[in-house]
Motif scaffolding. Sequence first.
Motif, short mmCIF file in Angstrom:
data_model
loop_
_atom_site.label_atom_id
_atom_site.label_comp_id
_atom_site.label_asym_id
_atom_site.label_seq_id
_atom_site.Cartn_x
_atom_site.Cartn_y
_atom_site.Cartn_z
N ARG A 1 3.40 -3.53 -16.07
CA ARG A 1 2.91 -3.84 -17.43
C ARG A 1 1.58 -4.59 -17.43
NH1 ARG A 1 5.45 -7.14 -20.62
NH2 ARG A 1 7.11 -7.91 -19.24
N SER A 2 0.99 -4.76 -16.26
CA SER A 2 -0.33 -5.39 -16.15
C SER A 2 -1.35 -4.34 -15.74
CB SER A 2 -0.32 -6.51 -15.11
OG SER A 2 0.57 -7.54 -15.49
N GLN A 3 -2.54 -4.42 -16.30
CA GLN A 3 -3.59 -3.51 -15.87
C GLN A 3 -3.91 -3.77 -14.41
OE1 GLN A 3 -6.92 -3.89 -18.59
NE2 GLN A 3 -5.86 -2.73 -20.19
N LEU A 4 -4.21 -2.71 -13.70
CA LEU A 4 -4.47 -2.78 -12.27
C LEU A 4 -5.90 -2.31 -12.03
CD1 LEU A 4 -3.13 -3.37 -9.51
CD2 LEU A 4 -2.46 -0.95 -9.42
N THR A 5 -6.69 -3.14 -11.37
CA THR A 5 -8.10 -2.82 -11.15
C THR A 5 -8.30 -2.16 -9.79
OG1 THR A 5 -8.81 -4.68 -12.53
CG2 THR A 5 -10.44 -3.75 -11.04
N PHE A 6 -8.85 -0.97 -9.82
CA PHE A 6 -9.11 -0.22 -8.59
C PHE A 6 -10.47 -0.61 -8.02
CE2 PHE A 6 -11.10 3.20 -6.29
CZ PHE A 6 -10.10 3.65 -5.45
N SER A 7 -10.50 -0.80 -6.71
CA SER A 7 -11.76 -0.95 -5.99
C SER A 7 -11.53 -0.46 -4.57
CB SER A 7 -12.23 -2.40 -5.98
OG SER A 7 -11.39 -3.20 -5.16
N TRP A 8 -12.59 -0.08 -3.88
CA TRP A 8 -12.45 0.36 -2.50
C TRP A 8 -12.01 -0.79 -1.60
CZ3 TRP A 8 -11.67 5.18 -1.82
CH2 TRP A 8 -12.26 6.12 -2.66
N GLU A 9 -12.44 -2.01 -1.97
CA GLU A 9 -12.03 -3.18 -1.19
C GLU A 9 -10.52 -3.39 -1.29
OE1 GLU A 9 -16.26 -3.40 -2.10
OE2 GLU A 9 -14.51 -3.15 -3.39
#
Length: 461
Positions: A299-307
Motif C-alpha cells: 500500500r506504499s508507493q515504491l520508487t524504482f532506481s537502478w541503485e
Amino acid sequence: MLSIYNTLTRKKEEFIPISPDEVRMYVCGPTVYDYFHIGNARSFIMADVLRKYLEYKGYNVKYIMNLTDIDDRIIKKSIEEKIEAKLVAEKYTKAFFDDIEKLKVKQADVYPKATDHVQEIVDFIKQLEEKSFAYNVDGNVFYDVSKFHDYGKLSGKKLVELEAGARVDVNEEKKNPLDFALWKKAKEGEPFWESPWGKGRPGWHIECSAMSMKYLGESFDIHAGGIDHVPVHHTNEIAQSEAATGKTWVKYWMHAEFLIMDKGKMSKSKGGFMTLQSLIDSGLDPLDYRYFCLGGHYRSQLTFSWESMEQAKASRKALAEKIVDLREKAGDAILPKPSELAPAAAERLARFDESLADDLSVPRALAELWQLVRDPQIPPAHALSAAIEMDSVLGLGLASARRQESSLDAALVGEIERLVGERAAAKKAKDWASADAIRVALKGMGIALEDGPTGTIWKKL
C-alpha cells in the motif's frame, strides 16, 4: 487472525471468508496488446504473495485472473503490425505467461478470456437492460450510472463529485459523461460478434463482472489489482455487478500502489515503460525484481532506481548464499516439520506469520527470514526448514538456491536450469530412464547434480 486493508471501507478489517475453508479470489489480468511493464508486475506479485499466504494458512484458494483479449488497443496494435487482432492477443498472452513464470507467480486456476465468454457477457448485459440500468443507442449499449445510487463508493466519491471532475471524451450518445460502454458497435474491419444489438464486441468493464461470477459466484471474497483501477474500472465493475444481482459483489478489495519512476508512475500510455525483459537485458534476474517488490509494503508507493535494483540483487544473492551454507551444514539431516522446529526457529516462523497477518506486511516478514538465517544458535537443519516454509509464501526459489557460478554465461545457466526442470518432471512421472539421461547429459556439460530434501541443486564439476 489475518487483517487486511479494505479499499471499500478504508480501514483494516479481520478477514473472514464467506465460506470457512475456501477463499474465492479474482485478480485483474493484462490486456494483451503489449508486454506488461514492471509496474503491472508489482500488483501481480502482491496478489501472488496474498494467495500463497492464504494457502499457507490452510485455505483452499480458488484464484481467477482474466485475460482481456479484445480491446481498442489490441485492434490498434493489429493495424500497426498488419496482423489479425487474434494473433496480437496470442503473441502477448504467451509473453505474459513467460514473464510471470520467470517471476515465480503461481498459475491461476482459470485464465478466462473475454472472447471465450461473449455469450455470458451478452446475457449479463441483457440482465442490466431488463432492469433499466442499460440503454441502447444504435447498437452501442451504455450503463446508466445515474440509476446506481452507490456509484463511486469504492473511491469514496459521490456521483455529483465524479461528474464535476470528469475528464472523459465527449460522446453525444451518452446520457451522462460517466456512462460507460457495455457493448460496442463494430466499426468497419473490426472483429465482431452477433448480439441482440447487432454486430459488436464487449466493453472492457463488463467482462470482469460476467467472468468472475461464472467461476466464483455472485459474491466472492477478494478482488485485487492495481490502485489505478479504483476510480474507473473497479468502480464500474461494482456498479454493473451489484445492479444485476442486488447483492454485495466483493467483500474485500485490495490494491497495490504505484511503482514510481523519476518522472512519476509507470504507465504504458505515457510511453517509455520498462518491461521485465529490459531488466534481464541489464543483467538482472527476474527474482531480483521480485525481491525488490517484497521490500516495500504493497500500500506504499515504491520508487524504482537502478541503485535499488542492484541492492536487491546483492541482497538476494547473499540470502541464497546463506541458504546454501545452511544446506551444507545440515548435510544429510532430515529437515524437521514446522511442528518439530527448535524453539528459536519456531519463534521466527511465528513472527513471520504475524507480520503477514498484519495486512500483508511483507517487509517485516522478510526481515524475520534474515534474522532466522543469521542466527548461529539455531541448528542448520531447523533454520533451513523454517526458511523454506517462509519461502513458500515469498516465492524466491530458496529451496533450489545455489552458489552463483560467475564463470558461466547467462544462456548456459538458462539451459542448465531448463534441463534440471525437465529432469524433475521426469522423476515426478517416474520416467527414470529420461531422468538418468539428463543427469548424464549435464555431467557431460561439466555439471553435477545433488538431490536433497529441498530439491535438486547443481554445481560445476
